[in-house]
Scaffold this motif. Structure first.
Motif, PDB file in Angstrom:
ATOM      1  N   GLN A 112       0.831  -1.200   0.000  1.00  0.00           N
ATOM      2  CA  GLN A 112       0.000   0.000   0.000  1.00  0.00           C
ATOM      3  C   GLN A 112       0.869   1.254   0.000  1.00  0.00           C
ATOM      4  OE1 GLN A 112      -2.410  -0.875   3.467  1.00  0.00           O
ATOM      5  NE2 GLN A 112      -4.198  -1.316   2.183  1.00  0.00           N
ATOM      6  N   SER A 142      -7.772  -1.080  -8.029  1.00  0.00           N
ATOM      7  CA  SER A 142      -8.516  -1.520  -6.844  1.00  0.00           C
ATOM      8  C   SER A 142      -7.619  -1.546  -5.611  1.00  0.00           C
ATOM      9  CB  SER A 142      -9.181  -2.870  -7.080  1.00  0.00           C
ATOM     10  OG  SER A 142      -8.230  -3.876  -7.298  1.00  0.00           O
ATOM     11  N   SER A 145      -7.145   1.992  -4.491  1.00  0.00           N
ATOM     12  CA  SER A 145      -8.364   2.473  -3.841  1.00  0.00           C
ATOM     13  C   SER A 145      -8.429   1.990  -2.393  1.00  0.00           C
ATOM     14  CB  SER A 145      -9.584   1.993  -4.611  1.00  0.00           C
ATOM     15  OG  SER A 145     -10.765   2.325  -3.927  1.00  0.00           O
ATOM     16  N   ARG A 146      -8.102   0.712  -2.187  1.00  0.00           N
ATOM     17  CA  ARG A 146      -8.102   0.171  -0.818  1.00  0.00           C
ATOM     18  C   ARG A 146      -7.014   0.826   0.034  1.00  0.00           C
ATOM     19  NH1 ARG A 146      -9.272  -4.676  -3.628  1.00  0.00           N
ATOM     20  NH2 ARG A 146      -7.101  -5.338  -3.549  1.00  0.00           N
ATOM     21  N   ARG A 148      -5.826   3.891  -0.297  1.00  0.00           N
ATOM     22  CA  ARG A 148      -6.284   5.249   0.028  1.00  0.00           C
ATOM     23  C   ARG A 148      -7.352   5.220   1.111  1.00  0.00           C
ATOM     24  NH1 ARG A 148      -6.424   7.183  -6.238  1.00  0.00           N
ATOM     25  NH2 ARG A 148      -4.305   8.026  -6.306  1.00  0.00           N
ATOM     26  N   GLN A 149      -8.262   4.246   1.029  1.00  0.00           N
ATOM     27  CA  GLN A 149      -9.315   4.116   2.034  1.00  0.00           C
ATOM     28  C   GLN A 149      -8.709   3.798   3.406  1.00  0.00           C
ATOM     29  OE1 GLN A 149     -12.111   0.982   1.266  1.00  0.00           O
ATOM     30  NE2 GLN A 149     -13.486   1.601   2.896  1.00  0.00           N
ATOM     31  N   ALA A 150      -7.756   2.887   3.441  1.00  0.00           N
ATOM     32  CA  ALA A 150      -7.107   2.538   4.712  1.00  0.00           C
ATOM     33  C   ALA A 150      -6.380   3.743   5.292  1.00  0.00           C
ATOM     34  CB  ALA A 150      -6.136   1.379   4.501  1.00  0.00           C
ATOM     35  N   ARG A 152      -7.106   6.899   4.832  1.00  0.00           N
ATOM     36  CA  ARG A 152      -8.122   7.827   5.352  1.00  0.00           C
ATOM     37  C   ARG A 152      -8.645   7.355   6.707  1.00  0.00           C
ATOM     38  NH1 ARG A 152      -9.715   8.222   0.038  1.00  0.00           N
ATOM     39  NH2 ARG A 152     -11.207   6.528   0.243  1.00  0.00           N
ATOM     40  N   GLN A 153      -8.953   6.067   6.823  1.00  0.00           N
ATOM     41  CA  GLN A 153      -9.491   5.545   8.081  1.00  0.00           C
ATOM     42  C   GLN A 153      -8.477   5.681   9.215  1.00  0.00           C
ATOM     43  OE1 GLN A 153     -10.612   1.587   6.911  1.00  0.00           O
ATOM     44  NE2 GLN A 153     -12.724   2.177   6.476  1.00  0.00           N
ATOM     45  N   ASP A 156      -8.195   9.371  10.191  1.00  0.00           N
ATOM     46  CA  ASP A 156      -9.367   9.867  10.912  1.00  0.00           C
ATOM     47  C   ASP A 156      -9.541   9.195  12.258  1.00  0.00           C
ATOM     48  OD1 ASP A 156      -9.854  11.453   8.734  1.00  0.00           O
ATOM     49  OD2 ASP A 156     -11.418  10.165   7.897  1.00  0.00           O
ATOM     50  N   GLU A 158     -10.417   6.074  12.745  1.00  0.00           N
ATOM     51  CA  GLU A 158     -11.477   5.070  12.743  1.00  0.00           C
ATOM     52  C   GLU A 158     -10.955   3.700  13.138  1.00  0.00           C
ATOM     53  OE1 GLU A 158     -13.772   5.030   9.162  1.00  0.00           O
ATOM     54  OE2 GLU A 158     -13.750   7.203   9.029  1.00  0.00           O
TER      55      GLU A 158
END
Length: 168
Positions: A112, A142, A145-146, A148-150, A152-153, A156, A158
């Protein structure tokens, strides 16, 4: 050949930055860049004519890193087998403490971090990254995308480090 020397001079700082993000150690990063350049120069005849030099060098560096990582794990398993100790694995408590102190980017997987660096920092296209990893372009998209999502989480808050429970 002079044009190639100039291209290499431009790419070396990028290779160092990428190697540093993988190894997290400046001297190991320099060693990784050097061994990657040696491998590239020794296999220059195998390089596709007209191929992207930058993507080719990143590919070599990444594969060198993965190979070294595998060798280190194999050595640790052999050491554990012969000594009967498991010094290579940190305790759960040390792992939790270490994870809680890392920044969000450092918590991502190597792949990642590599994907985010290649696309966001180095400006490689999805197609170039797909060539480096030898996977389809859609797979790169894909996975990115995963990643970037990780990121962000994690940024933040999360995803938190697991807390230690006291059992009675």
């Amino acid at each position: 050949m002079n044009d190639i020397d100039e291209q290499l001079r431009e790419i070396i700082p990028r290779l160092r930055r990428f190697a540093g993000s993988l190894t997290r150690n400046p001297s190991s990063a320099d060693d990784l860049v050097q061994s990657s350049l040696e491998r590239a120069l020794s296999s220059w005849a195998d390089k596709r004519p007209g191929g992207d030099l930058r993507a080719w060098l990143f590919s070599i560096l990444y594969r060198q890193f993965l190979d070294a990582h595998r060798r280190t794990r194999r050595y640790a398993r052999m050491l554990e087998f012969f000594t009967g100790r498991d010094d290579a694995q940190p305790s759960v408590e040390r792992t939790v403490i270490a994870q809680s102190t890392l920044q969000a980017f450092d918590q991502l997987t190597t792949e990642q971090r590599a994907l985010l660096l290649w696309v966001s920092v180095e400006g490689l296209s999805y197609k170039e990254v797909a060539e480096i990893l030898d996977v389809p372009t859609g797979t790169v998209m894909s996975r990115l995308s995963r990643a970037r999502q990780a990121l962000r989480q994690l940024s933040d808050g999360e995803i938190t480090s697991p807390s230690l429970r006291i059992l009675k």
